[in-house]
Scaffold this motif. Structure first.
Motif, short mmCIF file in Angstrom:
data_model
loop_
_atom_site.label_atom_id
_atom_site.label_comp_id
_atom_site.label_asym_id
_atom_site.label_seq_id
_atom_site.Cartn_x
_atom_site.Cartn_y
_atom_site.Cartn_z
N GLY A 1 0.88 -1.35 0.07
CA GLY A 1 0.05 0.04 -0.05
C GLY A 1 1.03 1.45 -0.05
O GLY A 1 2.02 1.19 0.35
N VAL B 1 0.36 11.86 0.69
CA VAL B 1 0.38 12.92 1.61
C VAL B 1 -0.10 14.32 1.01
O VAL B 1 0.31 14.61 0.07
N ILE C 1 0.62 5.60 0.86
CA ILE C 1 -0.31 6.63 1.27
C ILE C 1 0.46 7.96 0.55
O ILE C 1 1.34 8.35 0.50
#
Length: 109
Positions: free
Chosen positions: A18, A22, A20
Motif C-alpha cells: 500500500g 500525503v 499513502i
C-alpha cells in the motif's frame, strides 16, 4: 494497494503493498508552480488541486469561495486595523494532521 509491481520516479512498489499519498505534496510540483513553497498571493494557480478534482471535488468548495469573496472583505472592512499579534515565526503550525493550518492565530485590531 498496488495490484502489480510498478515503478514511480525510481521507487518500486510491489504488488500487495500500500501507499499513502500525503496531502502536503499537492500543489508543490515545481514543473507546474514556480517556487511552490513560496506563498505568492498573485500566483496564477489555475491548475491547483486544493479542493480535489472531478468526482472527488470537495463539496465545501463553493462555501470556501464565497467566504473568500464575501466574508473576508467584510471582516477587513469592519476591522481595518486587523493584524497579527505576534511574529509569524511564533505561530504554531500544524504539520501532524490531515489538514495544514495553524493551531492558533493571535490577532489584534
Amino acid at each position: 494497494m498496488a495490484l502489480e509491481d510498478i515503478e514511480i520516479a525510481g521507487q518500486v512498489i510491489r504488488a500487495g503493498e500500500g501507499i499513502i499519498i500525503v496531502n502536503e505534496t499537492a500543489n508543490r510540483d515545481p514543473s507546474v508552480f514556480p517556487d511552490p513553497d513560496l506563498l505568492d498571493l498573485q500566483r496564477n494557480a489555475r491548475r491547483h488541486v486544493s479542493f480535489g478534482y472531478g468526482v472527488h471535488q470537495c463539496l465545501g468548495q463553493p462555501l470556501a469561495r464565497m467566504e473568500l469573496q464575501v466574508a473576508y472583505p467584510a471582516l477587513l472592512r469592519r476591522l481595518p486595523t486587523l493584524a497579527l499579534a505576534t511574529e509569524v515565526e511564533q505561530i504554531p503550525f500544524k504539520h501532524d494532521g490531515f489538514v495544514y493550518g495553524a493551531y492558533e492565530l493571535p490577532v489584534t485590531w
